[in-house]
Design a protein around this motif. Structure first.
Motif, PDB file in Angstrom:
ATOM      1  N   VAL A  15       0.837  -1.205   0.000  1.00 32.83           N
ATOM      2  CA  VAL A  15       0.000   0.000   0.000  1.00 32.83           C
ATOM      3  C   VAL A  15       0.872   1.255   0.000  1.00 32.83           C
ATOM      4  O   VAL A  15       0.622   2.205  -0.747  1.00 32.83           O
ATOM      5  N   ILE A  19       0.892   4.359  -2.623  1.00 35.28           N
ATOM      6  CA  ILE A  19       0.748   5.767  -2.248  1.00 35.28           C
ATOM      7  C   ILE A  19       1.950   6.568  -2.734  1.00 35.28           C
ATOM      8  O   ILE A  19       1.812   7.665  -3.290  1.00 35.28           O
ATOM      9  N   VAL A  26       2.418  12.764  -9.029  1.00 29.60           N
ATOM     10  CA  VAL A  26       1.981  14.153  -8.851  1.00 29.60           C
ATOM     11  C   VAL A  26       3.180  15.082  -8.956  1.00 29.60           C
ATOM     12  O   VAL A  26       3.182  16.059  -9.709  1.00 29.60           O
ATOM     13  N   LEU A 293       0.884  14.029   1.643  1.00 33.14           N
ATOM     14  CA  LEU A 293       0.214  12.820   1.168  1.00 33.14           C
ATOM     15  C   LEU A 293       0.898  11.565   1.708  1.00 33.14           C
ATOM     16  O   LEU A 293       0.241  10.644   2.210  1.00 33.14           O
ATOM     17  N   VAL A 296       0.462  11.357   5.675  1.00 30.44           N
ATOM     18  CA  VAL A 296      -0.893  10.984   6.074  1.00 30.44           C
ATOM     19  C   VAL A 296      -1.201   9.550   5.651  1.00 30.44           C
ATOM     20  O   VAL A 296      -1.748   8.761   6.424  1.00 30.44           O
ATOM     21  N   GLY A 297      -0.808   9.200   4.415  1.00 24.89           N
ATOM     22  CA  GLY A 297      -1.000   7.820   3.953  1.00 24.89           C
ATOM     23  C   GLY A 297      -0.320   6.839   4.884  1.00 24.89           C
ATOM     24  O   GLY A 297      -0.919   5.851   5.320  1.00 24.89           O
TER      25      GLY A 297
ATOM     26  N   ILE B 133      -8.093  -0.587   0.716  1.00 25.55           N
ATOM     27  CA  ILE B 133      -7.095   0.470   0.889  1.00 25.55           C
ATOM     28  C   ILE B 133      -7.804   1.814   0.985  1.00 25.55           C
ATOM     29  O   ILE B 133      -7.553   2.611   1.874  1.00 25.55           O
ATOM     30  N   ILE B 137      -8.739   4.945   4.483  1.00 23.18           N
ATOM     31  CA  ILE B 137      -8.479   6.373   4.587  1.00 23.18           C
ATOM     32  C   ILE B 137      -9.821   7.097   4.513  1.00 23.18           C
ATOM     33  O   ILE B 137     -10.600   6.814   3.606  1.00 23.18           O
ATOM     34  N   ILE B 141     -10.582  12.979   3.476  1.00 24.91           N
ATOM     35  CA  ILE B 141      -9.166  13.179   3.179  1.00 24.91           C
ATOM     36  C   ILE B 141      -8.906  12.867   1.709  1.00 24.91           C
ATOM     37  O   ILE B 141      -8.228  13.621   1.006  1.00 24.91           O
ATOM     38  N   ILE B 145      -7.543  15.747  -0.812  1.00 25.20           N
ATOM     39  CA  ILE B 145      -6.237  15.618  -1.467  1.00 25.20           C
ATOM     40  C   ILE B 145      -6.414  15.539  -2.984  1.00 25.20           C
ATOM     41  O   ILE B 145      -5.681  16.179  -3.738  1.00 25.20           O
ATOM     42  N   ILE B 149      -4.870  18.133  -5.690  1.00 25.07           N
ATOM     43  CA  ILE B 149      -4.000  17.735  -6.799  1.00 25.07           C
ATOM     44  C   ILE B 149      -4.565  18.242  -8.123  1.00 25.07           C
ATOM     45  O   ILE B 149      -3.849  18.801  -8.955  1.00 25.07           O
TER      46      ILE B 149
END
Lengths: 324, 305
Positions: A15, A19, A26, A293, A296-297, B133, B137, B141, B145, B149
């Motif tokens: 995971v 991420i 990005v 990101l 937090v991920g 997954i 979250i 959020i 996010i 982006i």
């Protein structure tokens, strides 16, 4: 059990890779590290030279592997605006957010248990009816509206409590805390009340309905039949059995509380991670956004892994379901 | 006609008519949606028409207060637009985004849930891992996010132009796992029943069995979560707009109106934030109340005091 933990850890690494891949794409497509370093007023040739030196003209995958390698070492790039390593910026803002979540959770626990239990025991009393009415409406009130109303009443009209910022903080081993000064605590009241307001209605209803269900069970009837004292039946036999499902949900809901800090921090100009993130978006600080990101991920992956492992210990069914 | 007869004598309608909360919340919901879509007809001013907006009219108090004008019933906002008209148009934007996002996430979630529930195996494992997954979250959020982006990628100007479809996609993307899981769970319950086996024996192809035979039998739970999801989507839109990551103030939604008025609360212009806020709360509240009733009627087992 050991196999279950290993499988769970491998999963969370996968995971994290996903991420980091999103984060890197990005950065690769939006960010411009050269501009971040030297600004706009540098000729095209010089920019190209810098790009080469930084390895920005390397193939995508080479750069991605480098990104992951650096991230694993704790290097998530440099913030354009703060000119500091992004991880350092985020960590310096983390205490504010964590304290907000902590105080809100305490408020939630202190308020919801007595109110929820009371309204389960005396569902016909006037107080319970008022509470249930409020918690029905409360679900539909967005957190920023609660915050604005609280600021308007206590900050502007009555002028009792400060409405902005964290106030006076004390630095203890690098942790900027507002919990130890009177001023800091006063600043915490309104933000944490607003943040807890999203969970209060849900929790009161949850505790109430769990408690009412337990009160109907055979063992409570047996306890009454045995002639036990009513406080003992309510608090020891009934309440203890409501606790488990409620605590289970609470672990998950902490994450949601964290998500709503973004809104609360904006309203109160609270200098936490959420406020920093929105500033980073406004300033097009891509490096900081990507680092946020990743952090937090990572945080959510960590929380979920820990919760799953704990469940694995408590409830063997989870282990079997995970194995398939 | 026959269907109408059947509907008229159904238990569903009977219990609806007997429940005053359900009737009143549905009526209010229906009225609000109607008013929102009729905004161009009802609203006295058009907030998108820049020729009639005068900045000198900014921050006029509601008509019954001191300094209020009869032209502007609920006062004006910071740009000099009539607040009542702007709210109606804002509600329309919020409703479109809310419904659009739910339709988007339902289509995505139902297709994924149906495919992975019916086919099973690796496809199932793959999709459900992704859903797990994303589920771990919080949706807010994810939405925040993603829109951050998008805003960086398109630039603020382009983002504001495309804000409505983008928000539908963003909110839809952040919520699809809920549908996927719900549908998958009921598909697993349905797929071994006899009518599915019968359909397989006659040699119908997989797509027809999935969409024509299994799907209609899994729609009850979908209906139940959909109402709550609309409320959720409207609130997400308001939250995103409040953070400045959603609708721009030139294309008002309830959230962006609340955001625009927020700074002016302290200088005394409370109405710019207050009235859109009330409208938002009422709108989400009636959806939630109606959704609660719907859940209780369709799933008597889930009923909890």
């Amino acid at each position: 059990m050991f196999a279950f933990i290993v499988r769970r850890i491998i999963q969370s690494i996968v995971v994290m890779l996903v991420i980091s891949f999103i984060g890197f794409s990005v950065q690769h497509n939006i960010g411009d590290p050269v501009r971040d370093m030297v600004g706009e007023r540098v000729s095209v040739e010089e920019r190209e030279a810098i790009r080469d030196k930084l390895g920005l003209n390397d193939p995508f995958w080479t750069q991605y592997i480098r990104f992951v390698g650096n991230a694993a070492k704790g290097d998530l790039g440099t913030s354009y605006f703060h000119s500091k390593p992004t991880l350092q910026v985020i960590l310096s803002k983390a205490p504010a957010t964590l304290e907000l979540v902590l105080v809100s959770s305490i408020i939630i626990i202190l308020l919801t248990f007595p109110i929820g239990i009371y309204s389960a025991l005396f569902p016909r009393s006037l107080f319970s009816k008022i509470v249930m009415g409020f918690s029905t409406i409360g679900v539909a009130v967005p957190v920023f509206l609660t915050a604005i109303v609280l600021i308007y009443i206590f900050g502007v009209e009555l002028n009792w409590l400060p409405a902005y910022g964290r106030g006076e903080t004390v630095n203890i081993w690098g942790w900027e805390t507002g919990l130890l000064t009177w001023d800091g605590l006063r600043h915490l009241i309104l933000p944490s009340l607003s943040l807890s307001s999203i969970m209060l209605p849900l929790y009161i209803r949850l505790i109430r309905s769990e408690m009412m269900e337990v009160l109907e069970t055979e063992y409570i009837k047996f306890a009454w039949a045995k002639g036990l004292n009513k406080n003992r039946v309510w608090l020891v036999h009934a309440f203890k059995n409501t606790l488990l499902p409620v605590v289970t949900v609470f672990g998950v809901e902490i994450g949601i509380l964290f998500a709503f800090t973004l809104l609360t921090e904006t309203v109160f100009q609270w200098q936490g991670m959420g406020f920093m993130f929105l500033e980073a978006v406004e300033r097009s600080d891509t490096a900081l956004l990507v680092a946020y990101l990743m952090v937090v991920g990572g945080m959510f992956v960590l929380i979920n892994t820990v919760i799953d492992v704990i469940y694995g210990f408590i409830n063997p069914m989870v282990r079997i379901a995970g194995a398939k | 006609m026959k269907r109408w007869q059947r509907f008229k004598s159904s238990y569903f309608l009977y219990s609806f008519r007997r429940d005053p909360v359900a009737v009143s919340s549905f009526t209010v919901f229906f009225l609000l949606v109607a008013v929102a879509f009729l905004a161009p007809v009802i609203a006295p001013f058009n907030p998108y028409d820049t020729t009639i907006i005068d900045i000198m009219d900014a921050e006029i108090a509601p008509s019954w207060m001191e300094g209020g004008e009869d032209r502007f019933w609920l006062g004006t906002d910071i740009q000099g637009r009539d607040l009542f008209s702007t709210m109606l148009y804002g509600l329309r934007t919020s409703v479109i985004i809310g419904l659009g996002a739910v339709i988007f996430q339902a289509i995505l979630g139902i297709s994924v849930g149906l495919t992975s529930g019916y086919l099973g195996g690796r496809i199932d494992a793959f999709f459900m891992r992704i859903a797990d997954i994303q589920f771990s979250i919080p949706y807010l959020i994810v939405a925040i996010i993603t829109s951050a982006i998008f805003q960086l990628a398109f630039g603020v100007g382009r983002f504001e132009q495309m804000a409505m479809p983008l928000l539908i996609v963003i909110i839809g993307m952040s919520e699809w796992p809920k549908y996927a899981r719900t549908v998958r769970a009921s598909v697993l319950g349905e797929k071994n029943k006899e009518y599915v086996e019968a359909a397989r024996v006659i040699g119908l192809n997989r797509r027809i069995i999935m969409f024509r035979h299994i799907l209609p039998n899994t729609l009850t739970p979908v209906l139940v979560i959909s109402t709550i999801q609309v409320a959720q989507a409207v609130m997400s839109e308001a939250a995103l707009s409040f953070l400045g990551l959603g609708m721009p103030i030139t294309k008002p939604s309830l959230g962006s109106l609340i955001n625009a008025g927020f700074e002016y609360v302290f200088s005394g212009s409370w109405w710019i934030t207050f009235f859109p806020g009330i409208l938002l709360v009422v709108f989400t509240l009636v959806i939630i109340l109606f959704g609660d009733w719907l859940r209780d009627v369709l799933n008597p087992k889930l009923y909890k005091g």
